[in-house]
Structure formats: structure tokens, C-alpha cells
Design a protein around this motif. Structure first.
Motif, mmCIF file in Angstrom:
data_model
loop_
_atom_site.group_PDB
_atom_site.id
_atom_site.type_symbol
_atom_site.label_atom_id
_atom_site.label_comp_id
_atom_site.label_asym_id
_atom_site.label_seq_id
_atom_site.Cartn_x
_atom_site.Cartn_y
_atom_site.Cartn_z
ATOM 1 N N MET A 136 0.837 -1.210 0.000
ATOM 2 C CA MET A 136 0.000 0.000 0.000
ATOM 3 C C MET A 136 0.871 1.261 0.000
ATOM 4 S SD MET A 136 -3.146 -0.513 -0.327
ATOM 5 C CE MET A 136 -2.963 -1.964 -1.333
ATOM 6 N N ARG A 137 1.972 1.210 0.759
ATOM 7 C CA ARG A 137 2.864 2.396 0.790
ATOM 8 C C ARG A 137 3.474 2.611 -0.597
ATOM 9 N NH1 ARG A 137 4.538 -0.255 5.533
ATOM 10 N NH2 ARG A 137 3.375 0.524 7.319
ATOM 11 N N ASP A 138 3.926 1.524 -1.243
ATOM 12 C CA ASP A 138 4.491 1.637 -2.604
ATOM 13 C C ASP A 138 3.431 2.189 -3.566
ATOM 14 O OD1 ASP A 138 6.760 0.575 -1.638
ATOM 15 O OD2 ASP A 138 6.492 -1.425 -2.518
ATOM 16 N N LEU A 139 2.222 1.671 -3.417
ATOM 17 C CA LEU A 139 1.126 2.102 -4.285
ATOM 18 C C LEU A 139 0.885 3.608 -4.125
ATOM 19 C CD1 LEU A 139 -0.872 0.211 -5.945
ATOM 20 C CD2 LEU A 139 -2.552 0.794 -4.216
ATOM 21 N N ALA A 140 0.907 4.051 -2.861
ATOM 22 C CA ALA A 140 0.669 5.479 -2.579
ATOM 23 C C ALA A 140 1.761 6.329 -3.232
ATOM 24 C CB ALA A 140 0.625 5.718 -1.083
ATOM 25 N N THR A 141 2.997 5.843 -3.204
ATOM 26 C CA THR A 141 4.100 6.589 -3.831
ATOM 27 C C THR A 141 3.865 6.703 -5.334
ATOM 28 O OG1 THR A 141 5.547 5.648 -2.176
ATOM 29 C CG2 THR A 141 6.632 6.658 -4.067
ATOM 30 N N ARG A 142 3.465 5.573 -5.965
ATOM 31 C CA ARG A 142 3.241 5.599 -7.420
ATOM 32 C C ARG A 142 2.061 6.503 -7.775
ATOM 33 N NH1 ARG A 142 1.648 0.928 -9.757
ATOM 34 N NH2 ARG A 142 1.581 -0.359 -7.900
ATOM 35 N N ILE A 143 1.017 6.429 -6.959
ATOM 36 C CA ILE A 143 -0.174 7.257 -7.236
ATOM 37 C C ILE A 143 0.193 8.738 -7.155
ATOM 38 C CG2 ILE A 143 -2.443 7.951 -6.324
ATOM 39 C CD1 ILE A 143 -2.825 4.969 -5.489
ATOM 40 N N GLN A 144 0.971 9.096 -6.121
ATOM 41 C CA GLN A 144 1.291 10.518 -5.928
ATOM 42 C C GLN A 144 2.279 11.031 -6.974
ATOM 43 O OE1 GLN A 144 1.038 11.780 -1.511
ATOM 44 N NE2 GLN A 144 1.593 9.616 -1.479
ATOM 45 N N ALA A 145 3.067 10.097 -7.539
ATOM 46 C CA ALA A 145 3.967 10.507 -8.616
ATOM 47 C C ALA A 145 3.164 10.849 -9.875
ATOM 48 C CB ALA A 145 4.967 9.393 -8.905
ATOM 49 N N ALA A 146 2.036 10.150 -10.042
ATOM 50 C CA ALA A 146 1.244 10.350 -11.262
ATOM 51 C C ALA A 146 0.144 11.400 -11.108
ATOM 52 C CB ALA A 146 0.626 9.017 -11.691
ATOM 53 N N HIS A 147 -0.275 11.641 -9.865
ATOM 54 C CA HIS A 147 -1.404 12.566 -9.646
ATOM 55 C C HIS A 147 -0.991 13.637 -8.642
ATOM 56 C CE1 HIS A 147 -4.070 9.718 -11.734
ATOM 57 N NE2 HIS A 147 -3.332 8.794 -11.136
ATOM 58 N N PRO A 148 -0.877 14.873 -9.082
ATOM 59 C CA PRO A 148 -0.344 15.916 -8.209
ATOM 60 C C PRO A 148 -1.201 16.225 -6.986
ATOM 61 C CG PRO A 148 -1.095 16.824 -10.320
ATOM 62 C CD PRO A 148 -1.156 15.348 -10.431
ATOM 63 N N ARG A 149 -2.517 16.008 -7.082
ATOM 64 C CA ARG A 149 -3.405 16.272 -5.924
ATOM 65 C C ARG A 149 -4.210 15.028 -5.591
ATOM 66 N NH1 ARG A 149 -4.880 21.396 -4.004
ATOM 67 N NH2 ARG A 149 -6.730 20.526 -3.020
ATOM 68 N N ILE A 150 -4.382 14.792 -4.313
ATOM 69 C CA ILE A 150 -5.364 13.781 -3.879
ATOM 70 C C ILE A 150 -6.306 14.531 -2.952
ATOM 71 C CG2 ILE A 150 -5.764 11.604 -2.633
ATOM 72 C CD1 ILE A 150 -4.210 11.170 -5.204
ATOM 73 N N ASP A 151 -7.527 14.769 -3.401
ATOM 74 C CA ASP A 151 -8.453 15.582 -2.604
ATOM 75 C C ASP A 151 -9.223 14.762 -1.581
ATOM 76 O OD1 ASP A 151 -8.216 18.258 -4.013
ATOM 77 O OD2 ASP A 151 -8.614 16.916 -5.697
ATOM 78 N N VAL A 152 -9.609 13.559 -2.005
ATOM 79 C CA VAL A 152 -10.446 12.743 -1.115
ATOM 80 C C VAL A 152 -9.942 11.300 -1.138
ATOM 81 C CG1 VAL A 152 -12.820 12.006 -0.578
ATOM 82 C CG2 VAL A 152 -12.454 14.169 -1.795
ATOM 83 N N VAL A 153 -9.812 10.699 0.051
ATOM 84 C CA VAL A 153 -9.519 9.261 0.133
ATOM 85 C C VAL A 153 -10.747 8.590 0.746
ATOM 86 C CG1 VAL A 153 -8.107 7.481 1.244
ATOM 87 C CG2 VAL A 153 -7.021 9.550 0.355
ATOM 88 N N ILE A 154 -11.318 7.651 0.012
ATOM 89 C CA ILE A 154 -12.456 6.897 0.547
ATOM 90 C C ILE A 154 -11.955 5.509 0.937
ATOM 91 C CG2 ILE A 154 -14.768 5.991 0.093
ATOM 92 C CD1 ILE A 154 -15.148 8.254 -1.935
ATOM 93 N N SER A 155 -11.873 5.286 2.232
ATOM 94 C CA SER A 155 -11.389 4.002 2.736
ATOM 95 C C SER A 155 -12.588 3.072 2.846
ATOM 96 C CB SER A 155 -10.712 4.208 4.103
ATOM 97 O OG SER A 155 -10.128 3.005 4.500
ATOM 98 N N ASN A 156 -12.753 2.257 1.820
ATOM 99 C CA ASN A 156 -13.972 1.441 1.729
ATOM 100 C C ASN A 156 -13.682 -0.054 1.744
ATOM 101 O OD1 ASN A 156 -16.815 0.698 0.660
ATOM 102 N ND2 ASN A 156 -15.444 -0.033 -0.954
ATOM 103 N N ALA A 157 -12.501 -0.468 1.276
ATOM 104 C CA ALA A 157 -12.228 -1.914 1.195
ATOM 105 C C ALA A 157 -12.377 -2.527 2.581
ATOM 106 C CB ALA A 157 -10.820 -2.154 0.676
ATOM 107 N N GLY A 158 -12.891 -3.719 2.622
ATOM 108 C CA GLY A 158 -13.056 -4.355 3.923
ATOM 109 C C GLY A 158 -13.183 -5.855 3.794
ATOM 110 N N LYS A 159 -12.846 -6.521 4.884
ATOM 111 C CA LYS A 159 -12.963 -7.981 4.910
ATOM 112 C C LYS A 159 -13.865 -8.377 6.063
ATOM 113 C CE LYS A 159 -10.469 -12.255 4.916
ATOM 114 N NZ LYS A 159 -11.304 -12.683 3.792
ATOM 115 N N SER A 160 -14.840 -9.198 5.750
ATOM 116 C CA SER A 160 -15.773 -9.617 6.796
ATOM 117 C C SER A 160 -15.663 -11.118 7.017
ATOM 118 C CB SER A 160 -17.178 -9.218 6.341
ATOM 119 O OG SER A 160 -18.124 -10.109 6.799
ATOM 120 N N ILE A 161 -15.426 -11.487 8.278
ATOM 121 C CA ILE A 161 -15.378 -12.918 8.614
ATOM 122 C C ILE A 161 -16.392 -13.154 9.726
ATOM 123 C CG2 ILE A 161 -13.963 -14.787 9.585
ATOM 124 C CD1 ILE A 161 -11.495 -13.276 8.550
ATOM 125 N N ARG A 162 -17.261 -14.137 9.528
ATOM 126 C CA ARG A 162 -18.220 -14.487 10.594
ATOM 127 C C ARG A 162 -17.882 -15.904 11.052
ATOM 128 N NH1 ARG A 162 -23.320 -17.035 10.550
ATOM 129 N NH2 ARG A 162 -24.653 -16.374 12.270
#
Ligand SMILES: NC(=O)c1ccc[n+]([C@@H]2O[C@H](COP(=O)([O-])OP(=O)(O)OC[C@H]3O[C@@H](n4cnc5c(N)ncnc54)[C@H](OP(=O)(O)O)[C@@H]3O)[C@@H](O)[C@H]2O)c1
Length: 279
Positions: free
Chosen positions: A90-116
């Protein structure tokens, strides 16, 4: 969903395309868990409202299809496949994203794992480790990787898709899911106090039941009313339009109040119900 269920279940939503466009057009929005369910619906909704969407999830083909569909309608979308089980990825991904996109206005933390799963059946398994990674430590790592950019650009917004169960009594069989979602929720509410003066706003959405593949396997929710993924996406849209600390169904306050007054009784009832179901 009937009007009755909608009023009963839903947190406030934004169904106005005009208001959503005014809030997000021209912004860059990162969405984790964009490949299915709530994240997929949110990606379409925000992209159609003029946001540039950055899509994160494991299923590469699915993200590719989504990008094609959005671009096919004239939108802007980019896929960044990655696995939240690995915080370093995820940290590597964030570095690549920020290299390609000068602004990140909103982060929607939606991914999730559900175990019952009952704790007796979870012994020797990595449920806790996996849930904590996907629902807490990696989303936290991702947010921390974007914070310097948000501070530098003078502000931003983080929207967390949490669950009503993060504010409810500990429920049998949901220990790994409920514990990891509640932990991340508290972490975010804590940093929210520090970041608000720096113009970084955090919204916690306590989502009720949504009809996605996440709730399909257990079967127990088949006859319980649930939001559609689009309705859930409109709840997220509401957070983007009107950043509030907390977005939740109206009844959640009453559940929390009931827990304060009758916590022990509720716990005993849950224990009895679970025991009866099991014997
Ligand atoms: N459905 C409900 O009733 C409900 C209620 C309250 C809250 N929520 C919350 O809503 C959020 C979205 O859930 P949903 O109902 O839309 O479920 P879903 O349809 O199963 O989608 C989950 C998303 O998370 C991604 N994901 C899961 N594990 C991942 C990993 N290790 N790395 C990267 N991405 C991962 C999945 O993508 P890949 O499989 O492609 O990686 C998928 O896009 C979750 O945080 C959930 O806790 C759901």
C-alpha cells in the motif's frame, strides 16, 4: 427497497447529481475496494459527477473493466491493483499514485474484509491478523502515506466506510470483523481532532446492511431489508457534499443509548440467542 425500509435503515444520502457535481467535479478521489459492491457503485457515481477516480482493489481485471466503462462515458479513471493485506504494498502504491497525480483531494477508505466465525472455530486460523491488516493497519498506512500531500496542498477529506456494528455491542461470531472495524474507527476519530485545524476533514460512515457479495455467504440476511450498493454510494456522496464527522442511520444513537442503559442485559440476550442457535 420500500420507502418504509429506506426511512428505517438509511443514513442521510445525496441523490442530487447537481449537488454532487458541484462538490466533486475536478477533484481527485481515491477509492479502495473499488472493484465490487459499494466501492464499485461509488466509483461510477463520483466519476459521472466529474471526479477523477483512482481505483484500488486486488482484482485487476475487474478494475480494468471499470476504468473502460468510466472512460467510455467520458470520465477519468485509473486502476491501481493492490492487496491491503500487505501494508508495504500500500505504501508503494501510494508513492506511485502521488507521482502520477499531483493532488489527492479525497480518500475513501472502503475496502473491507468480513469474517463471521465462532472463536472456537477460529483457533489456529489467521482471522484476527487478516482482519486487522485489511480493516485497520493497511488503511491506516495508506492514509498516513497521503497525509503529507494533503497537508502540503492545504487540505483534504478522508471518508471511512465503517459499519453500524462498530458502535454496537460485541456480537457473537463477529469478533475479528467488529474488533478491527471498531479499532480503525477509533483511530480515525482520534486523528480527526488533530487534523481538523489543518483543514483535513474525516467523515465516519456507520453503514447499515447493504446487499453486496459481502453479506451473501451467511444467508442470515436474505430476508432483512438492506440498502442497494447505489444507495450506499449516495450515502458516501453525502459525505463528499457535506463533510460531517458522523454519518449514520437515525436509530444508531438510540442503540448506543440503550447500550449505555441496558448493556449487560443486551449482552446476556445475545449470549442466550447464540447459545440457542447452537444447541
Ligand atoms: N455489505 C454490508 O452490509 C456492509 C455493511 C456495513 C459496512 N460495510 C463495509 O463496506 C465496505 C465495502 O463492502 P461491500 O459490502 O461493498 O463488500 P464487497 O462487495 O465484498 O467489496 C469489498 C471490496 O473490498 C476489496 N477488498 C477486500 N479485501 C481486499 C484486500 N485484501 N486488498 C484490497 N482490496 C480488498 C474487494 O476487492 P477485491 O476482492 O478485488 O480485492 C472489494 O472491492 C467494507 O468496508 C465493509 O466492511 C458493508
Amino acid at each position: 427497497m420500500s420507502l418504509f425500509s429506506r426511512i428505517l435503515l438509511s443514513p442521510p444520502r445525496c441523490a442530487s447529481a447537481r449537488r454532487l457535481r458541484a462538490a466533486v467535479a475536478g477533484k481527485t478521489v481515491l477509492i479502495t475496494g473499488a472493484s465490487f459492491g459499494i466501492g464499485e457503485a461509488t466509483s461510477h457515481l463520483l466519476a459521472d459527477a466529474g471526479a477523477t477516480v483512482i481505483l484500488v482493489a486486488r482484482t485487476k481485471d475487474r478494475l480494468g473493466e471499470l476504468v473502460e466503462q468510466i472512460r467510455g462515458r467520458g470520465g477519468r479513471a485509473f486502476a491501481y491493483p493492490g492487496d491491503l493485506y500487505h501494508a508495504d504494498q500500500m505504501r508503494d502504491l501510494a508513492t506511485r499514485i502521488q507521482a502520477a497525480h499531483p493532488r489527492i483531494d479525497v480518500v475513501i477508505s472502503n475496502a473491507g474484509k468480513s469474517i463471521r466465525r465462532r472463536i472456537a472455530d477460529a483457533l489456529g486460523r489467521n482471522d484476527v491478523e487478516r482482519s486487522l491488516a485489511v480493516n485497520f493497519s493497511s488503511p491506516a498506512a495508506l492514509i498516513m502515506a497521503f497525509l503529507p500531500r494533503m497537508l502540503e496542498q492545504g487540505g483534504g477529506q478522508i471518508i471511512n466506510v465503517s459499519t453500524v456494528s462498530a458502535r454496537q455491542p460485541g456480537a457473537p461470531r463477529w469478533s475479528a470483523y467488529q474488533g478491527s472495524k471498531a479499532g480503525f474507527d477509533v483511530w480515525l476519530r482520534s486523528i480527526a481532532c488533530e487534523l481538523r485545524p489543518r483543514k483535513i476533514f474525516i467523515s465516519s460512515i456507520y453503514m447499515p446492511l447493504v446487499r453486496t457479495r459481502m453479506i451473501a455467504p451467511s444467508g442470515i440476511y436474505d430476508r432483512i431489508p438492506a440498502l442497494t450498493p447505489l444507495e450506499a454510494a449516495q450515502v458516501i456522496a453525502r459525505a463528499a457534499v457535506k463533510p460531517a464527522d458522523r454519518i449514520a442511520p437515525w436509530w444508531l444513537w438510540w442503540c448506543e443509548l440503550a447500550m449505555l442503559c441496558f448493556g449487560t442485559l443486551v449482552n446476556r440476550m445475545l449470549t442466550a440467542l447464540d447459545h440457542r442457535r447452537n444447541h
